[in-house]
Design an enzyme around this catalytic site. Structure first.
Site, PDB file in Angstrom:
ATOM      1  N   GLY A 181     -78.025  60.059  -0.530  1.00 15.76           N
ATOM      2  CA  GLY A 181     -78.147  59.306   0.718  1.00 15.76           C
ATOM      3  C   GLY A 181     -77.947  60.201   1.919  1.00 15.76           C
ATOM      4  CD  GLU A 182     -74.424  62.994   3.097  1.00 15.38           C
ATOM      5  OE1 GLU A 182     -74.983  64.015   3.533  1.00 15.38           O
ATOM      6  OE2 GLU A 182     -73.344  63.020   2.488  1.00 15.38           O
ATOM      7  N   GLY A 183     -79.566  60.550   4.400  1.00 20.92           N
ATOM      8  CA  GLY A 183     -80.822  61.006   4.984  1.00 20.92           C
ATOM      9  C   GLY A 183     -81.273  62.319   4.378  1.00 20.92           C
TER      10      GLY A 183
END
Lengths: 352, 352
Positions: A317-319
């Site tokens: 995740g997180e981008g």
């Protein structure tokens, strides 16, 4: 009219004639027709999305929304809740995965506190747009009110508009929130009609017992709150999360401003599905960054007919996936803009 | 001792303890264990390959070998033979796909005439290492002599050594040669024992009739020349090609110098298979760039237990997949080198 409704109204149609025109240009480049596969598809979609025959991707930004989740009380995550706030500080110091991969892609990272259960007042470098201090435990009632859910989406819409006006050419979405694969799986189950058992995964790496608790919590949340799948804001409010709403808003805002948006993994795709159910035209502006290992991810992508660009077994995740996929998207555009044509290069064409 | 035998002898063992040590460091970074999937695998392999705990990938080079093929007389390609030489000039002017993607990856491109049927004397920017002026039509006899095949491999070995000494940190392989999916499919069939019908594809985009001619030519070449699959040089000589030999040499030279080498698509993988059958340790130094749409590609990769990094429907060759995969490999290394650890960032660990 409220900002959400007004923005949805502004989303333009993507013109298929522009895609055909871009493909015709690509077919004149010194390579066999179709031989660059998805790079060609990405390039022609960039032209159609932006409405420009010579799009730019010079300025890139990944929006990483952080929020906490009341449902972590049910023991659904491998990490303690305070990690959300700790990771936000890690993002601001540049030491997290998203910082490394965004630097690699030449993208800025905007970190937004949209729902963290921590007071960040005075923290520099953080965008504070707090709608909730953590959602409520959806096994005991709705995670957010309808009004809070709309406010989360509108935070994303405003950020998208601001960055479109500031000249950013492509957006990526990202998330941080301990426990947030749980609301994402709940959204996937409600929106696609696939049972909770099939859309639920191991998140950050939980064991069998926590996995069983997670499936139960999701099912209880859906049964108790009974969100109407035809009302995406109700789904987001009842079993969703603040960061998921922010991501939906970025996507809606991207579409309204003709900015391509790279949707990260599982959590971002839940946000994308909320956006897509609010207006299916938003899907025309999305690039699916990568195939997450979360089982519900492929189900949601299929529902939106999106094909991931990368398949690297990522689930951070997180981008991070969005940032990495931006490098492939930029490569596609360079092919379109920089390769020589057969005529320019004096290369003979196909004989049959 | 000849250069090929001497170089094969120099290939070191890759130490699995180094991989474990690198993974232990990765497991301390601020992310759930394993959550960056193949980026983690790539990073730990880079450590093991180079034997350095802090490898660099600053200087990158893609070797694009060009050669012609006598078997094009059989009508196996969609493009006329002169396109090989025309594309070499396109490479030198920077207008081809490999130029664009290598610039994107920050890699240099070295273009080598190893077997083009054209006199490039006086052409600046081209490395002339011509072993043959096109191979002979392998439906009528061997494509090359054994001595020519060894010379092709040794061209690659010398280039690899030269660039390792000059401080390049990673190599990519590439090819240009009208008709060269035909010898590549022949090598795949002989080496893996899979029938020609199953390893043959449409190359640059041939119709049904040319496809049938291609399968027949491959089968005739194998039947007539009867190469011994246990003798990789004989296979390369009898049904291979000059650029395929050069690529095999780059891979052998990379391994001998502990330099990671990114193997492009179908043609490069045929070269990689020649190298791997000469010494199976070479596979430890390879990264498979991408999954080509050519059906024989997956079969050869499976034979070497390689997993492609990208899957983008590409089938251009030239080293384009290798250049693009380098960007992912570099991202993996940055994760390993630049991310903060739990202790550095003050982030709590997993609770179970």
């Amino acid at each position: 009219m409220d900002l959400l409704s007004a923005t949805l109204k502004r989303i333009p149609e993507v013109d298929p004639a522009l895609e055909r025109k871009a493909q015709a240009r690509i077919d004149n480049l010194t390579k066999p027709v179709g031989s660059l596969g998805r790079l060609e598809e990405i390039a022609r979609r960039l032209v159609a999305i932006t409405g420009s025959e010579t799009p730019s991707l010079e300025r890139k930004v990944v929006f990483t929304f952080a929020g906490d989740h009341g449902v972590t009380e049910e023991g659904v995550s491998a990490y303690p809740r305070e990690v959300t706030a700790q990771m936000v500080l890690n993002f601001l110091r540049g030491g997290a995965g998203i910082n490394v991969l965004a630097r690699h892609a030449g993208a800025e990272v905007v970190v937004i506190d949209i729902g963290v259960d921590h007071d960040f007042s005075g923290t520099s470098g953080l965008r504070i747009e707090k709608v909730v201090r953590g959602t409520r435990n959806f096994t005991k009632g709705p995670a957010m009110t309808r009004e809070e859910a709309v406010r989360c989406v509108e935070v994303g819409i405003r950020l998208a508009g601001e960055h479109a006006r500031a000249g950013f050419h492509i957006f990526g979405t990202g998330d941080m929130g301990i426990g947030n694969t749980t609301p994402s799986a709940a959204i996937a189950a409600v929106m696609t009609g696939v049972p909770a058992t099939k859309v639920t995964g191991r998140g950050t790496g939980i064991g069998d017992e926590a996995f069983a608790r997670k499936v139960l919590a999701i099912q209880r949340g859906i049964d108790l709150n009974a969100p109407d799948p035809r009302d995406p804001i109700a789904v987001l409010a009842k079993v969703g999360g603040a960061e998921i709403g922010g991501i939906a808003g970025i996507i809606i805002g991207a579409a309204a401003n003709r900015v391509p948006v790279v949707v990260d993994g599982f959590i971002s795709t839940a946000g994308a599905l909320v956006a897509e159910r609010l207006d299916s035209r938003t899907a025309d502006f999305m690039f699916a960054a990568h195939r997450s290992v979360e089982p519900g991810h492929a189900i949601m992508m299929e529902a939106m007919r999106l094909q991931p660009i990368l398949d690297l077994g990522m689930r951070l995740g997180e981008g991070t996936g969005a940032a990495l996929a931006m490098t492939i998207i930029e490569a596609s555009l360079k092919i379109y803009k920089e390769m020589a044509s057969f005529d320019q290069a004096g290369v003979s064409r196909k004989t049959d």
